[in-house]
Write a protein that holds these residues in place. Sequence first.
Motif, PDB file in Angstrom:
ATOM      1  N   PHE A 167     -44.364   8.067  33.299  1.00 20.71           N
ATOM      2  CA  PHE A 167     -45.496   7.142  33.284  1.00 20.71           C
ATOM      3  C   PHE A 167     -45.245   5.818  32.562  1.00 20.71           C
ATOM      4  O   PHE A 167     -46.018   4.883  32.703  1.00 20.71           O
ATOM      5  N   LEU A 168     -44.191   5.695  31.771  1.00 22.22           N
ATOM      6  CA  LEU A 168     -43.883   4.407  31.164  1.00 22.22           C
ATOM      7  C   LEU A 168     -43.221   3.482  32.188  1.00 22.22           C
ATOM      8  O   LEU A 168     -42.617   3.948  33.156  1.00 22.22           O
ATOM      9  N   PRO A 169     -43.309   2.155  31.999  1.00 21.42           N
ATOM     10  CA  PRO A 169     -42.549   1.243  32.875  1.00 21.42           C
ATOM     11  C   PRO A 169     -41.069   1.595  32.819  1.00 21.42           C
ATOM     12  O   PRO A 169     -40.513   1.777  31.727  1.00 21.42           O
ATOM     13  N   SER A 170     -40.420   1.706  33.966  1.00 25.36           N
ATOM     14  CA  SER A 170     -39.065   2.264  34.000  1.00 25.36           C
ATOM     15  C   SER A 170     -38.070   1.443  33.191  1.00 25.36           C
ATOM     16  O   SER A 170     -37.211   2.004  32.494  1.00 25.36           O
ATOM     17  N   ALA A 171     -38.151   0.110  33.250  1.00 24.62           N
ATOM     18  CA  ALA A 171     -37.203  -0.716  32.500  1.00 24.62           C
ATOM     19  C   ALA A 171     -37.397  -0.536  30.995  1.00 24.62           C
ATOM     20  O   ALA A 171     -36.428  -0.501  30.227  1.00 24.62           O
ATOM     21  N   GLN A 172     -38.640  -0.403  30.581  1.00 25.96           N
ATOM     22  CA  GLN A 172     -38.902  -0.203  29.154  1.00 25.96           C
ATOM     23  C   GLN A 172     -38.467   1.196  28.722  1.00 25.96           C
ATOM     24  O   GLN A 172     -37.941   1.381  27.616  1.00 25.96           O
ATOM     25  N   TRP A 173     -38.662   2.175  29.596  1.00 22.63           N
ATOM     26  CA  TRP A 173     -38.187   3.525  29.255  1.00 22.63           C
ATOM     27  C   TRP A 173     -36.669   3.543  29.132  1.00 22.63           C
ATOM     28  O   TRP A 173     -36.117   4.203  28.256  1.00 22.63           O
ATOM     29  N   ASP A 174     -35.966   2.806  30.010  1.00 19.94           N
ATOM     30  CA  ASP A 174     -34.508   2.718  29.920  1.00 19.94           C
ATOM     31  C   ASP A 174     -34.079   2.197  28.553  1.00 19.94           C
ATOM     32  O   ASP A 174     -33.117   2.691  27.950  1.00 19.94           O
ATOM     33  N   VAL A 175     -34.762   1.177  28.073  1.00 18.41           N
ATOM     34  CA  VAL A 175     -34.445   0.601  26.760  1.00 18.41           C
ATOM     35  C   VAL A 175     -34.618   1.654  25.672  1.00 18.41           C
ATOM     36  O   VAL A 175     -33.742   1.850  24.814  1.00 18.41           O
ATOM     37  N   LEU A 176     -35.746   2.350  25.692  1.00 19.75           N
ATOM     38  CA  LEU A 176     -36.008   3.373  24.670  1.00 19.75           C
ATOM     39  C   LEU A 176     -35.010   4.520  24.771  1.00 19.75           C
ATOM     40  O   LEU A 176     -34.544   5.043  23.748  1.00 19.75           O
ATOM     41  N   ALA A 177     -34.661   4.916  25.999  1.00 18.84           N
ATOM     42  CA  ALA A 177     -33.692   6.004  26.175  1.00 18.84           C
ATOM     43  C   ALA A 177     -32.329   5.608  25.620  1.00 18.84           C
ATOM     44  O   ALA A 177     -31.638   6.423  24.994  1.00 18.84           O
ATOM     45  N   GLY A 178     -31.926   4.368  25.841  1.00 13.74           N
ATOM     46  CA  GLY A 178     -30.655   3.905  25.303  1.00 13.74           C
ATOM     47  C   GLY A 178     -30.650   3.910  23.787  1.00 13.74           C
ATOM     48  O   GLY A 178     -29.682   4.350  23.147  1.00 13.74           O
ATOM     49  N   GLY A 182     -28.524   6.536  20.814  1.00 11.88           N
ATOM     50  CA  GLY A 182     -27.620   6.046  19.774  1.00 11.88           C
ATOM     51  C   GLY A 182     -27.073   4.657  20.001  1.00 11.88           C
ATOM     52  O   GLY A 182     -26.288   4.161  19.181  1.00 11.88           O
ATOM     53  N   LEU A 183     -27.458   4.004  21.112  1.00  5.14           N
ATOM     54  CA  LEU A 183     -27.006   2.634  21.338  1.00  5.14           C
ATOM     55  C   LEU A 183     -27.719   1.684  20.384  1.00  5.14           C
ATOM     56  O   LEU A 183     -28.886   1.887  20.033  1.00  5.14           O
ATOM     57  N   SER A 184     -27.025   0.645  19.980  1.00  6.39           N
ATOM     58  CA  SER A 184     -27.641  -0.373  19.132  1.00  6.39           C
ATOM     59  C   SER A 184     -28.473  -1.309  19.998  1.00  6.39           C
ATOM     60  O   SER A 184     -28.284  -1.371  21.227  1.00  6.39           O
ATOM     61  N   PRO A 185     -29.409  -2.082  19.411  1.00  9.05           N
ATOM     62  CA  PRO A 185     -30.154  -3.055  20.212  1.00  9.05           C
ATOM     63  C   PRO A 185     -29.236  -4.019  20.966  1.00  9.05           C
ATOM     64  O   PRO A 185     -29.522  -4.393  22.101  1.00  9.05           O
ATOM     65  N   GLU A 186     -28.114  -4.409  20.356  1.00  3.77           N
ATOM     66  CA  GLU A 186     -27.178  -5.319  21.016  1.00  3.77           C
ATOM     67  C   GLU A 186     -26.539  -4.645  22.237  1.00  3.77           C
ATOM     68  O   GLU A 186     -26.344  -5.280  23.286  1.00  3.77           O
ATOM     69  N   GLU A 187     -26.205  -3.351  22.110  1.00  2.00           N
ATOM     70  CA  GLU A 187     -25.616  -2.628  23.237  1.00  2.00           C
ATOM     71  C   GLU A 187     -26.629  -2.455  24.370  1.00  2.00           C
ATOM     72  O   GLU A 187     -26.282  -2.550  25.551  1.00  2.00           O
ATOM     73  N   VAL A 188     -27.884  -2.208  24.014  1.00  2.00           N
ATOM     74  CA  VAL A 188     -28.923  -2.093  25.039  1.00  2.00           C
ATOM     75  C   VAL A 188     -29.133  -3.443  25.722  1.00  2.00           C
ATOM     76  O   VAL A 188     -29.286  -3.518  26.947  1.00  2.00           O
ATOM     77  N   TRP A 189     -29.106  -4.522  24.950  1.00  2.00           N
ATOM     78  CA  TRP A 189     -29.238  -5.862  25.520  1.00  2.00           C
ATOM     79  C   TRP A 189     -28.119  -6.120  26.526  1.00  2.00           C
ATOM     80  O   TRP A 189     -28.350  -6.662  27.611  1.00  2.00           O
ATOM     81  N   ALA A 190     -26.900  -5.700  26.169  1.00  2.00           N
ATOM     82  CA  ALA A 190     -25.759  -5.872  27.071  1.00  2.00           C
ATOM     83  C   ALA A 190     -25.962  -5.073  28.353  1.00  2.00           C
ATOM     84  O   ALA A 190     -25.571  -5.509  29.441  1.00  2.00           O
ATOM     85  N   GLU A 191     -26.587  -3.885  28.251  1.00  2.00           N
ATOM     86  CA  GLU A 191     -26.841  -3.065  29.444  1.00  2.00           C
ATOM     87  C   GLU A 191     -27.857  -3.717  30.377  1.00  2.00           C
ATOM     88  O   GLU A 191     -27.858  -3.461  31.576  1.00  2.00           O
ATOM     89  N   LEU A 192     -28.728  -4.550  29.831  1.00  5.38           N
ATOM     90  CA  LEU A 192     -29.696  -5.231  30.681  1.00  5.38           C
ATOM     91  C   LEU A 192     -29.015  -6.256  31.580  1.00  5.38           C
ATOM     92  O   LEU A 192     -29.554  -6.648  32.612  1.00  5.38           O
ATOM     93  N   GLY A 193     -27.830  -6.698  31.173  1.00  8.41           N
ATOM     94  CA  GLY A 193     -27.086  -7.650  31.994  1.00  8.41           C
ATOM     95  C   GLY A 193     -27.653  -9.048  31.895  1.00  8.41           C
ATOM     96  O   GLY A 193     -28.423  -9.395  30.992  1.00  8.41           O
ATOM     97  N   ASP A 194     -27.259  -9.892  32.854  1.00  9.56           N
ATOM     98  CA  ASP A 194     -27.675 -11.287  32.842  1.00  9.56           C
ATOM     99  C   ASP A 194     -29.167 -11.472  33.087  1.00  9.56           C
ATOM    100  O   ASP A 194     -29.689 -12.572  32.901  1.00  9.56           O
ATOM    101  N   VAL A 195     -29.868 -10.405  33.521  1.00 12.72           N
ATOM    102  CA  VAL A 195     -31.299 -10.559  33.784  1.00 12.72           C
ATOM    103  C   VAL A 195     -32.070 -10.793  32.501  1.00 12.72           C
ATOM    104  O   VAL A 195     -33.176 -11.322  32.514  1.00 12.72           O
ATOM    105  N   ALA A 196     -31.504 -10.381  31.352  1.00  9.17           N
ATOM    106  CA  ALA A 196     -32.146 -10.637  30.072  1.00  9.17           C
ATOM    107  C   ALA A 196     -31.585 -11.941  29.516  1.00  9.17           C
ATOM    108  O   ALA A 196     -30.551 -11.957  28.870  1.00  9.17           O
ATOM    109  N   THR A 197     -32.265 -13.052  29.780  1.00  9.45           N
ATOM    110  CA  THR A 197     -31.738 -14.372  29.432  1.00  9.45           C
ATOM    111  C   THR A 197     -32.371 -14.944  28.173  1.00  9.45           C
ATOM    112  O   THR A 197     -31.893 -15.939  27.648  1.00  9.45           O
ATOM    113  N   GLY A 198     -33.450 -14.334  27.718  1.00  4.55           N
ATOM    114  CA  GLY A 198     -34.130 -14.871  26.550  1.00  4.55           C
ATOM    115  C   GLY A 198     -35.185 -15.911  26.897  1.00  4.55           C
ATOM    116  O   GLY A 198     -35.901 -16.387  26.012  1.00  4.55           O
TER     117      GLY A 198
END
Length: 696
Positions: A167-178, A182-198
């Motif tokens: 029931f959570l938004p899938s992209a947000q659940w992916d972030v929480l699952a990462g 044990g992934l760091s916020p920086e590693e999760v950001w890298a997994e988002l790829g270029d779509v996370a531009t800031g």
Amino acid sequence: MPSLAIDRDFLREYAKLDKPVQDRVTEAFAKFEQSSHAGQHLEKVNNARDDRFRTIRITQFWRGVVLAPESGDIYTLLKVLPHDDAYAWAQRRLASVNSATGRIEIRDVAAIENTLPGLSGIATRTPTRLFDHVNDADLRRLGIDEQTLAFARVLTDSVQLDAASAFLPSAQWDVLAGLAAGLSPEEVWAELGDVATGQEFDPNDISAAVVRSSDRLVLVDGPAELLAVFRHPFALWRIYLHPVQRNVVEAHYKGSARVTGGPGTGKTVVALHRANHLAQAGKGQVLLTTFTSTLTASLSAGLKLLIEADQVRGRIDVKNVDQLAHQLFRDEHGPPRLLDSGHEDDMWHSIITRNSLPFSESFLRNEWRQVVLVHQLATAEEYQAARRTGRGRRLGPRQKTQIWQAIQDFQQQLHHGGWWTHETVQVEAARLLEQRTEKPYEHIVVDEAQDLSPLQWRLLRSAVPRQADDLFLAGDTHQRIYSHVVSLRDVGIHVTGRSSRLTLNYRTTAEILSWSLGLLHGEPIDDMDGGLDSIAGCRSEMHGMPPALTGYRSKANELDGVVATVRTWLDAGVAPSEIGVAARAKWLVDSAVEALNAESIPAQPLTASEPPDDAIAVGTMHRMKGLEFRCLAVVGVGENHVPPPNAITPAEEDDAAHRQDMQRERCLVFVACTRAREQLAVSWHGARSPLLAGLS
């Protein structure tokens, strides 16, 4: 004129609808796209949390749920459900724009609101929370909005998070699952790829978000394209790219590059898109290759779905490495006179007997292939000095002299008889290419790279100039099913600093993936580049039943059990083409086909072509590579069959080869089991295989 976008997950659901309902869906939305005013076809949903949701009539019983923009003309088809279920689904949900990616997301607001009080009560009695180690600023930067943030802050264990994936938004659940893995916020950001531009995105511009959401939506241009989408719904679902995958596909590399990842992480999809990307960007030919004809057929089918332009498709050659080698050989010498394995064994046996050598046929055969041919050794002195990578039996100078004389004898017999093997054809093809200044390909993309031999790698290295984006490799050494020990550096391929890893499994449930990973627990798997590979971090969002393990007293009992298991799946509505049966040996494949057909269950053995589309596919574990099934039975995993005794080098003959053989067999069972998407049944008769020790 309205435009239509279709949710990727709906394509999977569409494939399961009855044919008459599918036809009405296609008809309804073809009329919708041709309409000058889309609103006349849509009805509002009373008591909806999001008044942009509408329904469209499919039949008297079925309705589609559509997200209608407040402005703009892009309408998004999300679901087709029975009438009451469609309205209930729409009333519970809300569409929003992810603040990090700018892409569309859907959440079940009612489920979040209903679950939150209970989780809050548990959290007040628990000293630690699941995300205590991550601050609010990092969560917001990763696209976690206020409702999901409040939910995340009351989670106390990963089981609660797993349950929330529905029931959570899938992209947000992916972030929480990462983060939970044990992934760091920086590693999760890298997994988002270029779509996370800031950059900032308009949270109310749904149409712009839909256009940006190519990872989960397909925009349809007209009725003809709509029909094409619905003609191959599940196949199209499979070739979509996650942002991380798109990053790898569209990157520019200064030389050769590689992508790795566990089973189901989309390496083949990346290879297909990479070939398409290179063909569109360049003018020369692109070779898309792998190691078997079965996988080649699968790659060709994928390209047909992915590429419509004949000009682009014409710049991509799809053939396995042996096909390339034999084509080059035939163009120069005509067809080779191939030596079959039985005749080769007789030749080695004759040499051993005549010279009273203390070596087996298999030892000499492998020494010739893995040392002499790989290193292109031409003299006794070169052989004495050569590195014998992957060969565990130590040899003294006298033994090497004996072996070299035996190999010389064998090679002379090949020459005098005009005989060739697949390996010597590869060597000759590479030699021919090395003499050419003009290479046949501008780029080469290799799928299932872990199963190519050093000789095949030398051939590919010779087929493309050394330049930017020359070779692109997709593979996973945990899925190596042949005993090829390769150092990419030794064959002139350098990928250091140009390697990417995929970690999210899109095929297999977490339960099947976790159990299958247990087969390889503690195994040191090389990375083909001088180090060890790791599958740590490979995860799946999907959940289902754990694998079913069953032992039987006899082969007949086990085959009866396989028939019963397959019958259960068929009765549950699983199509025959969505079911597979895998075995280590061809004789058991034939027995399983016979047993299923005897009970009027359509079953066919896998061949080099595509799997049957109207029958159960039954094949060896090797044939299963690159395929997937909704339900899979892996049979005959018994003590005397997996691994087969004749497939394992005795430890006393060559300890390193023995370890490699055992690891290869583990990897083979791992590959077979991870072909299952939803349900996996593993069985044996007699005692279970030692490879299953510790697994339940």
